[in-house]
Each structure stands twice: as structure tokens, then as C-alpha cells.
Design a protein around this motif. Structure first.
Motif, PDB file in Angstrom:
ATOM      1  N   HIS A  32     -16.673 -27.015  58.386  1.00 30.09           N
ATOM      2  CA  HIS A  32     -15.517 -26.351  58.989  1.00 30.09           C
ATOM      3  C   HIS A  32     -15.333 -26.877  60.401  1.00 30.09           C
ATOM      4  O   HIS A  32     -16.281 -27.347  61.035  1.00 30.09           O
ATOM      5  CB  HIS A  32     -15.678 -24.830  58.998  1.00 30.09           C
ATOM      6  CG  HIS A  32     -16.876 -24.335  59.759  1.00 30.09           C
ATOM      7  ND1 HIS A  32     -18.128 -24.220  59.184  1.00 30.09           N
ATOM      8  CD2 HIS A  32     -17.021 -23.929  61.053  1.00 30.09           C
ATOM      9  CE1 HIS A  32     -18.987 -23.761  60.073  1.00 30.09           C
ATOM     10  NE2 HIS A  32     -18.335 -23.583  61.231  1.00 30.09           N
ATOM     11  N   GLN A  72      -6.116 -23.601  65.190  1.00 28.00           N
ATOM     12  CA  GLN A  72      -6.224 -23.970  63.775  1.00 28.00           C
ATOM     13  C   GLN A  72      -7.689 -23.990  63.348  1.00 28.00           C
ATOM     14  O   GLN A  72      -8.562 -24.427  64.103  1.00 28.00           O
ATOM     15  CB  GLN A  72      -5.613 -25.344  63.529  1.00 28.00           C
ATOM     16  CG  GLN A  72      -4.148 -25.322  63.136  1.00 28.00           C
ATOM     17  CD  GLN A  72      -3.680 -26.667  62.630  1.00 28.00           C
ATOM     18  OE1 GLN A  72      -3.960 -27.703  63.231  1.00 28.00           O
ATOM     19  NE2 GLN A  72      -2.952 -26.669  61.530  1.00 28.00           N
ATOM     20  N   VAL A 103     -10.077 -25.128  59.969  1.00 33.12           N
ATOM     21  CA  VAL A 103     -10.113 -25.830  58.683  1.00 33.12           C
ATOM     22  C   VAL A 103     -11.456 -25.580  58.009  1.00 33.12           C
ATOM     23  O   VAL A 103     -12.514 -25.721  58.637  1.00 33.12           O
ATOM     24  CB  VAL A 103      -9.895 -27.346  58.870  1.00 33.12           C
ATOM     25  CG1 VAL A 103     -10.153 -28.095  57.563  1.00 33.12           C
ATOM     26  CG2 VAL A 103      -8.482 -27.614  59.351  1.00 33.12           C
ATOM     27  N   TYR A 152     -13.614 -26.709  54.544  1.00 29.69           N
ATOM     28  CA  TYR A 152     -13.623 -27.700  53.459  1.00 29.69           C
ATOM     29  C   TYR A 152     -14.832 -27.481  52.566  1.00 29.69           C
ATOM     30  O   TYR A 152     -15.955 -27.314  53.030  1.00 29.69           O
ATOM     31  CB  TYR A 152     -13.661 -29.118  54.038  1.00 29.69           C
ATOM     32  CG  TYR A 152     -13.870 -30.193  52.999  1.00 29.69           C
ATOM     33  CD1 TYR A 152     -12.828 -30.588  52.162  1.00 29.69           C
ATOM     34  CD2 TYR A 152     -15.123 -30.804  52.841  1.00 29.69           C
ATOM     35  CE1 TYR A 152     -13.025 -31.573  51.193  1.00 29.69           C
ATOM     36  CE2 TYR A 152     -15.319 -31.792  51.882  1.00 29.69           C
ATOM     37  CZ  TYR A 152     -14.278 -32.166  51.055  1.00 29.69           C
ATOM     38  OH  TYR A 152     -14.476 -33.139  50.107  1.00 29.69           O
ATOM     39  N   GLU A 159      -8.629 -28.517  51.162  1.00 31.24           N
ATOM     40  CA  GLU A 159      -9.095 -27.756  52.330  1.00 31.24           C
ATOM     41  C   GLU A 159      -8.214 -26.529  52.582  1.00 31.24           C
ATOM     42  O   GLU A 159      -7.049 -26.479  52.189  1.00 31.24           O
ATOM     43  CB  GLU A 159      -9.109 -28.646  53.580  1.00 31.24           C
ATOM     44  CG  GLU A 159      -7.746 -29.081  54.084  1.00 31.24           C
ATOM     45  CD  GLU A 159      -7.247 -30.359  53.431  1.00 31.24           C
ATOM     46  OE1 GLU A 159      -6.257 -30.931  53.923  1.00 31.24           O
ATOM     47  OE2 GLU A 159      -7.837 -30.780  52.402  1.00 31.24           O
ATOM     48  N   VAL A 171      -6.437 -24.450  55.518  1.00 30.84           N
ATOM     49  CA  VAL A 171      -5.999 -24.588  56.914  1.00 30.84           C
ATOM     50  C   VAL A 171      -5.430 -23.241  57.345  1.00 30.84           C
ATOM     51  O   VAL A 171      -4.381 -22.812  56.871  1.00 30.84           O
ATOM     52  CB  VAL A 171      -4.941 -25.694  57.078  1.00 30.84           C
ATOM     53  CG1 VAL A 171      -4.578 -25.850  58.554  1.00 30.84           C
ATOM     54  CG2 VAL A 171      -5.440 -27.002  56.504  1.00 30.84           C
TER      55      VAL A 171
END
Length: 703
Positions: A598, A606, A608, A610, A616, A618
Motif C-alpha cells: 500500500h 490518495q 492505494v 494492491y 488496485e 484507489v
């Protein structure tokens, strides 16, 4: 001595033209030369044509062209402060021609000439003048004195035509009830008297939309504003009668303008809301206060209550006629569109004035140089000819703005989908506005919320089936939850004492949020909160439903629930997953393709997440995390505890980011969590289909 811009000569139309205006004419000749060479690199042409605004003013006394250019600059000044600043602004007066478009002949024959004051490109220093090879719109000459009988006659004409012929506008009124209190103006003595609205038949009255502007006021001005308020100790005296003298300038001029409209009653919040009245009770009546008014005055020229509405309108100091440069281009002033007035005026940066404008069937905008009008049927700008002269309007860059009466029309049509769409737009605009007291976040929009409930009320004016939940609505709760911030700020600015974290009302004032995110419903998400309608045996009127809804601090919901990050997820630097040249906003996981990772963008909020070989996630955090990875308050999310984040699915591709609510004891925050209570910390509106496949259904409380 330098170049004498003011030296005059007679042009081919036998009108006086100064050397400065000759400079502008030569710019057109230069542009023609550039176009004849078919240059692949067109450029704007700019030149100084007067040394100062004062020099331009003096020259305009004789130069026909300078009068048009002088007026163009002044027509841009909406507020008194803008006008005062303009007169003290140093620097040259310059003109600029835009670059031609591939040598277009039509571009040469018609364009907008930009006029500026000073040496920097700032909006308040810039004006546009129409330039065309053919003589077009006749010159418009209004009275410089705002109180002139011709001005009053035109405004009264707008009012009369609307009331006599616009059935649609008459049908937008809320009721035949007067406000709780009104001010009666004795036209002979000028004495004011505070009267109870319920003790007289319905009367035509003016409602005032203005700003106190206390943060801009001097100590003396603050004292003047404070002294104008009706208090318990002076309310009896005011019901007997009190003088106009000593009232703040905007209020005093609004009263005088009311008399000039032939009306005798006016509603002004500072005087008509009398303690010890329940403030929230009065705030919930704003739909009727403004909706039942004969007309609402929007004092766009004032930045604070002590500002006088300008008496002399400098734009109309000189009369103008048809004039053209020696290049053959005729010059004409361009009307400023009403939407630009609404966007630029300080009045409409205030949260309270949003509903004041949207609740009224008829609005008169009093600007520094001109009067504007809007009702459901028509919009007008002062012309001095009751609309007899054609108007020249420049490009309306603000055409995307809703018509002031659009919300009223949607309520009358009872189109619930269109009404909700407009509500979301209003919320976005509202949150972006400023307010002096953050405790007014709900009261300042109560009138609009009451109006929203119109389609859900029965013949007894009682609400059925819909409910107000801290700024959100029961029927559209999932979509209303999906708001997102555009630019997250510091968490300490969150309005915790005003609204729960899941409500848009909790974000700081002057925030930019998105409210119209598409949410595809999922049957797994449900609002389990029992309806409070009819809880005491009787259904309630809209004003009570809204007042009660503004106090809600928590709701119980059910939905698919899981942690955002896997236990094995490792934090990475943002730069490690964002390519150096990343115009498409893509992420590169090739260096960690089989890992759980991450990353968090500290500047945009933001986040993210994964998981190997999956799309992913977001997400957008509502508030920024601290650079050091921790904050002092345990109530605040930090970079070190991102793995605590939970996700609640509210739509097929939408989810809330949540953090478990930490209870607060007598001595501050304790290290104990409430097992079912969660605070919102962010949103994701692009969740892939498999993310919640194995997630259980959970019932939680959002706080």
C-alpha cells in the motif's frame, strides 16, 4: 515629460481621439500585418495607452473612445471595495489584442479587446470591449445616480410585469403567511416599527440578503452592526417605533430602496429575529421568509453591513456614442452576465446567502454599477429603456451555473430525481462557501431542506416517507454517503461538534467536495435506522423533521464489511508505484507484482492498496495524514495505523473507509474501542467486483 497620450485630434468621424487611442488602432494594423504573413506563431499584442486611471478619466472628458474604455473598466467593479481599490491602484492602462486564429479574416473583423489597469493580470483589473468592423449595438447611457427616478421606474417595471403577468412566479410562493416579525417603514416620518407578522394580514414585503462581514469590519463598524440588533431589552421600544438614523449603511440603504419600490415592509434578520426566540426554529422558517417575499434584495455591492450601496455609479459618468478607431473597428461595451455577478460578488461567498437566493421567486441584484433582475420567467439587466435597446453580451463563461429559481421549479414539479440532483449540487456549492460561525452549518441550509421535503408532505403539511439525516436523505442514503473531498485538509479542522463524520456537514468550511458520484445500488447495504417519522403518534411538519434531523449524530447500517489492507501488506513510497512521466494517472506494480503493498500520497490524500494480480484499490482520504506518521490525538488517523482501516460497501463499486471509534472518558481519550462504532475517514468509488466477494455482512454504527 514622456509621450503625451492625451493629445487630441479629430478622427475621420469628426470625433476627438487621443494619442492613446491611436496606439490601440495601430495594434490592429500590426495584427493585420502579422496575419498577412500567415505566421505559424500568432501572438497577443499588448500596449500601454494611458499612464494612470486618473489620466484616462480626464482624457475621457473629451475623447470619445476613452469614454468607452473608461466605462468598460468601471462596469467590472461589483462591490464598493473593488471600486475603492481601483481608484488607488497604481500602474498603467494597457490594451491587449488576442492572437489571431490561423489568420482568420472573421477574427480580424470581430474580437474582444482586453483593457487592464496596473502591471499584473488580475481579474478585477481587466475588462473587455467589443471590436467589430460593422457598426452594431447602439450606445447605452444610464443615470449615474442610483436613486434617480429613471432607475426606480425600470426596476418597478420589472416587479410590476412579473406580479401581473408571470403566473409561474406567483405559483412559486410558499404560503400567505408573514414572517414572525416585519419592519414597517413610515414613508412620511421615516420612523421604523417592529410588528408581529401574525397580527396583520399578509403584506407585500422586501426580504434583505446581505452579509454582516464582521471579520472585515473595524471595531467601530462591529459596534455599529451589534447596536442594530434587536435585543430583549429594546424589543418593546422597537415595537413602539425607532429611527433609521444610526443603522449600518447597507441596512439603511435597503430600507430607502424599499420605499422607492413603493413598499412599506421589509424583513432584515438582524432586526426581525427577536430574542429569546429559538434560533433554529427561525432558521427552519427561511423557506417562507424568502419564498413569500414580494422581492428579495441582494446587496452585491456590499462586503459588510456598514457599506453603503454606492449612490454615484462611476461607469455612467460620461455619455458615450458610436465611435471607431482609425483602423475601422467600432467599439462597444459588453454586458457582464448575471452569472458572473453571482460568482464574483462577495455576497455569494457566504453560506447563508445560498438559500436566500434559491428560495426567492424574485431577486433584485443591487450592484455597484448596475441593477440586475431574476425571476422564474425572465432575467433582466438595467438598460434605461425597459429592455428597448438590444444588449451586447460577451461569452458567458459561467453558463454552467443553475438558474437562481431552478430549485423552486424542481420542487413545484415534484420530480424527485431532478430535485435530488439539484440538492447534491447545492450541497457542493454550500460547503465551498464561508461562514463566520461554524455552528450555523445546518441552520444556514435548513430552508432549502424544508423546501426539499415539499413533495413528501400531505394535505396537513406533514411529512410522509422521507427523512433528513444530518444533511443526507433516507431515500438516497447510499448515494449521499458517497461524497468525496477534492483537496483534503488537516483533520483538526473537521467540524466534530457540528456533524458526524459520515456527513458532508463535518468537513471544514470553504471545502471543495464532489457530491454527484454515481453509486450503483447493492441489496446488501441497508440503513437500519428506525424512522423517526410518527414516532410520537403524529407525523411532523417539514420544519420539525429538518430541525430534528440536524441533531442526528449516528446511524445504524448493514453491509459487506472487511479490512482494507491484508496483514502482510507493506507500506511503499508513493514514488515507487507512480511512473516519473505519468500523464494518465496509472500505477506501476511491476516491481512488487506478487506482494501485498500500500502507498499513500501525503499531498493529495490518495491511498492505494494492491493485492497480487488484482486490480488496485484507489481511495481518497477525507483528511491528510501527518508527515511524521502520527498525530497526538488518538481520534485522528495516522500513517502508522493504516492497517486499522475497514471498508463498508455502500454500492456495487463504492465503499466507505472507516476507522473504529475510540471512546472518550472523563479525562480524555481512552485506549478502548467501541466494537460496533466507526468513523468515516475516506471513500472509494471505483471498487472492483471481487473485493467484497468473501466479506461478511455486518451491522455497525456510523458516528
Amino acid at each position: 515629460m514622456g509621450y503625451d497620450f492625451c493629445k487630441l485630434r479629430k478622427n475621420h468621424d469628426a470625433l476627438h481621439e487621443c494619442n492613446g487611442c491611436q496606439v490601440i488602432g495601430s495594434m490592429f494594423e500590426k495584427r493585420r500585418e502579422i496575419e498577412s504573413k500567415r505566421s505559424n506563431n500568432p501572438r497577443a499584442l499588448k500596449a500601454v495607452f494611458h499612464k494612470s486611471l486618473e489620466e484616462l478619466r480626464i482624457c475621457a472628458n473629451k475623447c470619445a473612445t476613452c469614454r468607452v474604455l473608461y466605462r468598460a473598466i468601471w462596469l467590472r467593479q461589483i462591490t464598493k471595495e473593488e471600486a475603492d481599490r481601483l481608484q488607488s491602484l497604481p500602474g498603467h492602462i494597457w490594451a491587449q489584442l488576442p492572437p489571431s486564429q490561423q489568420g482568420s479574416a472573421s477574427d480580424f473583423n470581430q474580437c474582444l479587446l482586453t483593457i487592464g489597469v496596473g502591471d499584473t493580470l488580475q481579474d478585477h483589473t481587466i475588462a473587455d470591449v467589443s471590436c467589430t468592423r460593422q457598426q452594431g449595438t447602439p450606445s447605452l447611457n444610464l443615470c449615474a445616480e442610483r436613486t434617480h427616478s429613471a432607475v426606480n421606474a425600470e426596476v418597478n417595471g420589472w416587479l410590476r410585469i412579473c406580479h401581473e403577468t408571470h403566473t409561474e412566479c406567483r405559483n412559486l410562493g410558499r404560503s400567505r403567511r408573514n414572517p414572525t416579525n416585519l419592519i414597517f417603514i413610515n414613508p412620511t416620518s421615516g420612523i421604523l416599527r417592529l410588528i408581529e407578522g401574525s397580527k396583520i394580514d399578509h403584506v407585500p414585503y422586501v426580504a434583505l440578503s446581505y452579509t454582516w462581514g464582521e471579520e472585515l469590519a473595524t471595531e467601530d463598524e462591529k459596534a455599529n452592526i451589534k447596536a442594530a440588533a434587536t435585543k430583549e431589552k429594546n424589543s418593546h421600544q422597537r415595537r413602539e417605533g425607532f429611527p433609521m438614523a444610526g443603522l449600518p449603511g447597507t441596512i439603511l440603504d435597503a430600507i430607502r430602496l424599499t420605499l422607492s419600490l413603493g413598499l412599506r415592509y421589509i424583513w432584515i434578520d438582524h432586526i426581525c429575529i427577536v430574542p429569546p426566540v429559538d434560533w433554529n426554529d427561525e432558521a427552519s422558517k427561511m423557506d417562507e421568509v424568502y419564498g413569500n417575499s414580494y422581492v428579495t434584495l441582494a446587496t452585491c455591492s456590499s462586503m459588510k453591513a456598514t457599506d453603503q450601496i454606492p449612490y454615484f455609479r462611476e461607469a455612467w459618468r460620461y455619455k458615450t456614442g458610436a465611435c471607431r478607431l482609425y483602423s475601422g473597428h467600432w467599439l462597444a461595451n459588453v454586458d457582464m452576465p448575471l452569472n458572473e455577478i453571482r460568482l464574483r460578488s462577495t455576497l455569494f461567498t457566504r453560506a447563508w446567502t445560498l438559500q436566500e437566493e434559491r428560495l426567492t421567486p424574485r431577486m433584485l441584484y443591487v450592484c455597484g454599477q448596475r441593477m440586475y433582475w431574476s425571476c422564474s420567467v425572465t432575467q433582466q439587466v438595467e438598460t434605461g429603456q425597459n429592455g428597448g435597446l438590444p444588449r451586447l453580451q460577451g461569452p458567458d463563461r459561467f453558463a454552467w451555473m443553475r438558474h437562481p429559481q431552478s430549485f423552486l421549479r424542481a420542487c413545484r414539479r415534484q420530480d424527485s430525481a431532478a430535485l435530488h440532483e439539484q440538492w447534491l449540487e447545492l450541497v457542493k456549492a454550500y460547503v465551498k462557501r464561508n461562514m463566520f460561525n461554524t455552528s450555523d452549518r445546518f441552520p444556514a441550509i435548513m430552508g432549502l431542506a424544508v423546501l426539499y421535503l415539499g413533495p413528501y408532505t400531505d394535505e396537513n403539511e406533514e411529512v410522509r416517507g422521507q427523512e433528513y439525516l444530518a444533511g443526507l436523505w433516507r431515500h438516497t442514503f447510499a448515494q449521499d454517503l458517497s461524497w468525496s473531498v477534492q483537496s483534503p485538509g488537516a483533520s483538526e479542522r473537521r467540524l466534530d461538534s457540528v456533524a458526524p463524520t459520515w456527513s458532508w456537514a463535518s468537513v471544514p468550511v470553504c471545502s471543495d467536495i464532489a457530491t454527484q458520484n454515481m453509486v450503483e445500488p447493492t441489496s446488501d447495504f441497508a440503513l437500519l435506522e428506525d424512522s423517526r417519522l410518527g414516532s410520537s403518534g403524529d407525523f411532523d411538519k417539514a420544519s420539525k423533521v429538518v430541525r430534528r434531523g440536524a441533531k442526528i449524530k449516528s446511524v445504524t447500517v448493514r453491509g459487506r464489511f472487511r479490512r482494507l489492507l491484508a496483514k502482510a501488506s507493506m507500506g511503499r513510497e508513493w514514488s515507487s508505484i507512480v511512473p516519473w512521466q505519468n500523464a494518465k494517472g496509472e500505477f506501476d506494480f511491476s516491481g512488487c507484482i506478487s506482494e501485498f503493498i500500500h502507498a499513500h500520497n501525503l499531498s493529495t490524500g490518495q491511498l492505494v492498496a494492491y493485492e497480487p494480480h488484482k486490480q488496485e484499490i484507489v481511495a481518497q482520504l477525507d483528511y491528510l495524514l501527518p508527515d511524521k506518521g502520527y498525530w497526538d490525538s488518538p481520534d485522528v488517523l495516522s500513517g502508522s495505523n493504516l492497517k486499522e482501516l475497514a471498508c463498508l460497501q455502500i454500492g456495487r463499486s463504492s465503499m466507505l473507509l472507516l476507522r473504529q471509534y475510540r471512546t472518550q472518558g472523563g479525562y480524555g481519550y481512552q485506549d478502548e474501542y467501541s466494537s460496533s462504532k466507526y468513523q468515516r475517514v475516506g471513500i472509494c468509488n471505483s471498487v472492483h467486483n471481487s473485493f467484497f466477494v468473501a466479506a461478511p455482512l455486518e451491522t455497525i454504527v456510523l458516528v
